[in-house]
Enzyme design. Structure first.
Site, PDB file in Angstrom:
ATOM      1  N   TYR A 181      -5.709  -0.339 -13.229  1.00 36.89           N
ATOM      2  CA  TYR A 181      -6.310  -0.958 -12.042  1.00 36.89           C
ATOM      3  C   TYR A 181      -7.155  -2.173 -12.429  1.00 36.89           C
ATOM      4  O   TYR A 181      -7.042  -3.240 -11.825  1.00 36.89           O
ATOM      5  CB  TYR A 181      -7.171   0.083 -11.313  1.00 36.89           C
ATOM      6  CG  TYR A 181      -7.848  -0.453 -10.074  1.00 36.89           C
ATOM      7  CD1 TYR A 181      -7.138  -0.623  -8.895  1.00 36.89           C
ATOM      8  CD2 TYR A 181      -9.194  -0.806 -10.089  1.00 36.89           C
ATOM      9  CE1 TYR A 181      -7.759  -1.130  -7.759  1.00 36.89           C
ATOM     10  CE2 TYR A 181      -9.815  -1.302  -8.951  1.00 36.89           C
ATOM     11  CZ  TYR A 181      -9.092  -1.457  -7.792  1.00 36.89           C
ATOM     12  OH  TYR A 181      -9.705  -1.963  -6.667  1.00 36.89           O
TER      13      TYR A 181
ATOM     14  N   PRO B 233     -15.000  -7.115  -4.212  1.00 41.02           N
ATOM     15  CA  PRO B 233     -15.939  -6.199  -3.560  1.00 41.02           C
ATOM     16  C   PRO B 233     -16.568  -5.252  -4.569  1.00 41.02           C
ATOM     17  O   PRO B 233     -15.965  -4.929  -5.593  1.00 41.02           O
ATOM     18  CB  PRO B 233     -15.049  -5.384  -2.600  1.00 41.02           C
ATOM     19  CG  PRO B 233     -13.696  -6.022  -2.623  1.00 41.02           C
ATOM     20  CD  PRO B 233     -13.599  -6.764  -3.923  1.00 41.02           C
TER      21      PRO B 233
ATOM     22  N   ASP C  85       7.018  -2.991   1.809  1.00 48.03           N
ATOM     23  CA  ASP C  85       6.647  -2.584   0.456  1.00 48.03           C
ATOM     24  C   ASP C  85       6.436  -3.859  -0.361  1.00 48.03           C
ATOM     25  O   ASP C  85       7.390  -4.584  -0.652  1.00 48.03           O
ATOM     26  CB  ASP C  85       7.774  -1.734  -0.156  1.00 48.03           C
ATOM     27  CG  ASP C  85       7.483  -1.338  -1.598  1.00 48.03           C
ATOM     28  OD1 ASP C  85       6.402  -1.697  -2.119  1.00 48.03           O
ATOM     29  OD2 ASP C  85       8.343  -0.676  -2.208  1.00 48.03           O
TER      30      ASP C  85
HETATM   31  N1  LIG Z   1     -12.705   0.223  -1.344  1.00 47.16           N
HETATM   32  C1  LIG Z   1     -13.228  -0.296  -2.454  1.00 47.16           C
HETATM   33  O1  LIG Z   1     -14.244   0.158  -2.982  1.00 47.16           O
HETATM   34  C2  LIG Z   1     -12.578  -1.486  -3.118  1.00 47.16           C
HETATM   35  C3  LIG Z   1     -13.329  -2.203  -4.069  1.00 47.16           C
HETATM   36  C4  LIG Z   1     -12.739  -3.288  -4.695  1.00 47.16           C
HETATM   37  C5  LIG Z   1     -11.452  -3.669  -4.356  1.00 47.16           C
HETATM   38  N2  LIG Z   1     -10.745  -2.957  -3.429  1.00 47.16           N
HETATM   39  C6  LIG Z   1      -9.385  -3.389  -3.141  1.00 47.16           C
HETATM   40  O2  LIG Z   1      -9.249  -3.645  -1.756  1.00 47.16           O
HETATM   41  C7  LIG Z   1      -7.949  -3.270  -1.305  1.00 47.16           C
HETATM   42  C8  LIG Z   1      -8.067  -2.253  -0.180  1.00 47.16           C
HETATM   43  O3  LIG Z   1      -8.876  -1.157  -0.613  1.00 47.16           O
HETATM   44  P1  LIG Z   1      -8.925   0.206   0.202  1.00 47.16           P
HETATM   45  O4  LIG Z   1     -10.189   0.888  -0.182  1.00 47.16           O
HETATM   46  O5  LIG Z   1      -8.653  -0.032   1.641  1.00 47.16           O
HETATM   47  O6  LIG Z   1      -7.663   0.975  -0.482  1.00 47.16           O
HETATM   48  P2  LIG Z   1      -6.747   2.157   0.083  1.00 47.16           P
HETATM   49  O7  LIG Z   1      -6.124   2.804  -1.109  1.00 47.16           O
HETATM   50  O8  LIG Z   1      -7.516   3.018   1.036  1.00 47.16           O
HETATM   51  O9  LIG Z   1      -5.625   1.412   0.937  1.00 47.16           O
HETATM   52  C9  LIG Z   1      -4.571   0.719   0.335  1.00 47.16           C
HETATM   53  C10 LIG Z   1      -3.486   0.502   1.364  1.00 47.16           C
HETATM   54  O10 LIG Z   1      -2.386  -0.176   0.718  1.00 47.16           O
HETATM   55  C11 LIG Z   1      -1.192   0.460   1.101  1.00 47.16           C
HETATM   56  N3  LIG Z   1      -0.156   0.252   0.069  1.00 47.16           N
HETATM   57  C12 LIG Z   1      -0.076   0.847  -1.152  1.00 47.16           C
HETATM   58  N4  LIG Z   1       1.015   0.437  -1.785  1.00 47.16           N
HETATM   59  C13 LIG Z   1       1.638  -0.448  -0.973  1.00 47.16           C
HETATM   60  C14 LIG Z   1       2.833  -1.199  -1.077  1.00 47.16           C
HETATM   61  N5  LIG Z   1       3.620  -1.112  -2.162  1.00 47.16           N
HETATM   62  N6  LIG Z   1       3.167  -2.025  -0.061  1.00 47.16           N
HETATM   63  C15 LIG Z   1       2.392  -2.105   1.052  1.00 47.16           C
HETATM   64  N7  LIG Z   1       1.270  -1.396   1.220  1.00 47.16           N
HETATM   65  C16 LIG Z   1       0.893  -0.571   0.220  1.00 47.16           C
HETATM   66  C17 LIG Z   1      -1.557   1.930   1.243  1.00 47.16           C
HETATM   67  O11 LIG Z   1      -0.599   2.656   1.996  1.00 47.16           O
HETATM   68  C18 LIG Z   1      -2.920   1.809   1.932  1.00 47.16           C
HETATM   69  O12 LIG Z   1      -2.781   1.714   3.333  1.00 47.16           O
HETATM   70  C19 LIG Z   1      -7.211  -2.709  -2.520  1.00 47.16           C
HETATM   71  O13 LIG Z   1      -6.449  -3.740  -3.116  1.00 47.16           O
HETATM   72  C20 LIG Z   1      -8.355  -2.307  -3.446  1.00 47.16           C
HETATM   73  O14 LIG Z   1      -7.965  -2.325  -4.801  1.00 47.16           O
HETATM   74  C21 LIG Z   1     -11.285  -1.878  -2.805  1.00 47.16           C
END
Ligand SMILES: NC(=O)c1ccc[n+]([C@@H]2O[C@H](COP(=O)([O-])OP(=O)(O)OC[C@H]3O[C@@H](n4cnc5c(N)ncnc54)[C@H](O)[C@@H]3O)[C@@H](O)[C@H]2O)c1
Length: 265
Positions: A171, A201, A76
């Site tokens: 966020y 991204p 976590d």
């Molecule tokens: N997908 C997009 O469009 C996008 C765009 C810009 C930025 N991002 C960033 O990229 C990263 C990954 O995005 P994603 O689409 O895979 O998100 P997602 O929500 O699908 O996955 C996030 C992961 O983080 C884990 N997580 C959450 N809280 C946690 C904690 N306290 N400790 C450990 N793990 C934890 C979740 O269980 C999950 O597996 C994120 O930081 C997101 O903000 C994503």
């Protein structure tokens, strides 16, 4: 190069990554999962530091089944004790930490709402995981990286901060903070061999459904890009691997926008 892993989305152009230990937080799904698989495809060992133990284990199994190495450990990132236990386990097992991708975040589970309707507890939880998490993880890897005089810290920020996207201000605040931390951390660590960069991204469509982009918004987002197709996790993999590799040694303090040309600066 492992062909099975390459077929699973990996890239092989970064020979310097072989044998590197790469902690990818939140790698149980989505982008982190794609990054973990890509590191393994390059011969690096991804540490899947994921709060959802079952999902983390499943990604490690996918990698092992394809012939790669990975280590899943329930973590976590909001908890200093949990991070310390993860770091200790990685050090004990591998004796090194080369790369940290601060990818874990509260993202796909977010509800969209005007900022005057965001409960304070939700605001604080998002900042705790998305900002304090990377702060704590980055601090925790420093002893190993300083010892090696080498390190790569990569923050997953977001292109949304440059667009003024409404209805998830916690966020946006968290990702703006990460972008701001990037330059300051890079300056503090400039003479250590450790680089710090962020990736911003665009909206990237993973295997996970989310409420933050409606089908109509998806069409509008793609229309704003120079490259008119939906962004996928593989579109980010090359940038992550490059920033993690020896090839990016003189690049630090940067926020790299990877959004198909939706924004320019
Ligand atoms: N997908 C997009 O469009 C996008 C765009 C810009 C930025 N991002 C960033 O990229 C990263 C990954 O995005 P994603 O689409 O895979 O998100 P997602 O929500 O699908 O996955 C996030 C992961 O983080 C884990 N997580 C959450 N809280 C946690 C904690 N306290 N400790 C450990 N793990 C934890 C979740 O269980 C999950 O597996 C994120 O930081 C997101 O903000 C994503």
């Amino acid at each position: 190069m492992n062909a099975n892993l390459k077929a699973a989305g990996g890239q092989s152009d970064f020979a310097s990554l072989k044998g590197r230990v790469a902690i990818v937080t939140g790698a149980g799904q989505g982008l982190g999962r794609a990054f973990a698989k890509a590191f393994a495809a390059c011969g690096a060992i991804p540490v899947i530091a994921e709060i959802n133990a079952a999902k983390g284990e499943a990604v490690a199994k996918e990698i092992a089944d394809a012939g790669g190495q990975a280590f899943a450990i329930a973590t976590d990132v909001a908890s200093q004790e949990s991070i310390a236990a993860m770091i200790e386990a990685v050090e004990r097992r591998y004796g090194r930490i080369d790369i940290l991708v601060n990818n874990a975040g509260i993202f796909s589970t977010l509800d969209m709402r005007p900022f005057d309707q965001i409960p304070l507890e939700e605001w604080e939880r998002v900042l705790r995981v998305n900002v304090t998490g990377p702060f704590l993880c980055s601090r925790a890897v420093l002893p190993a990286m300083r010892r090696a005089k080498f390190g790569r810290i990569i923050h997953m920020a977001s292109g949304a901060v440059t667009m003024g996207r409404p209805n998830y201000l916690h966020y946006i605040a968290s990702k703006g903070a990460l972008a701001g931390m990037t330059g300051s951390m890079a300056r503090e660590l400039g003479d250590t061999g450790i680089t710090v960069n962020a990736i911003l991204p665009g909206a990237t469509f993973t295997e996970i459904e989310r409420k933050t982009v409606s089908p109509e918004q998806k069409v509008r987002i793609v229309a704003q890009q120079c490259i008119p197709r939906a962004e996928t996790p593989d579109d980010l993999v090359g940038t992550v691997l490059f920033l993690a590799s020896d090839s990016s040694a003189f690049l630090t303090g940067q926020c790299l926008t990877v959004d198909g040309g939706a924004t320019h600066r």
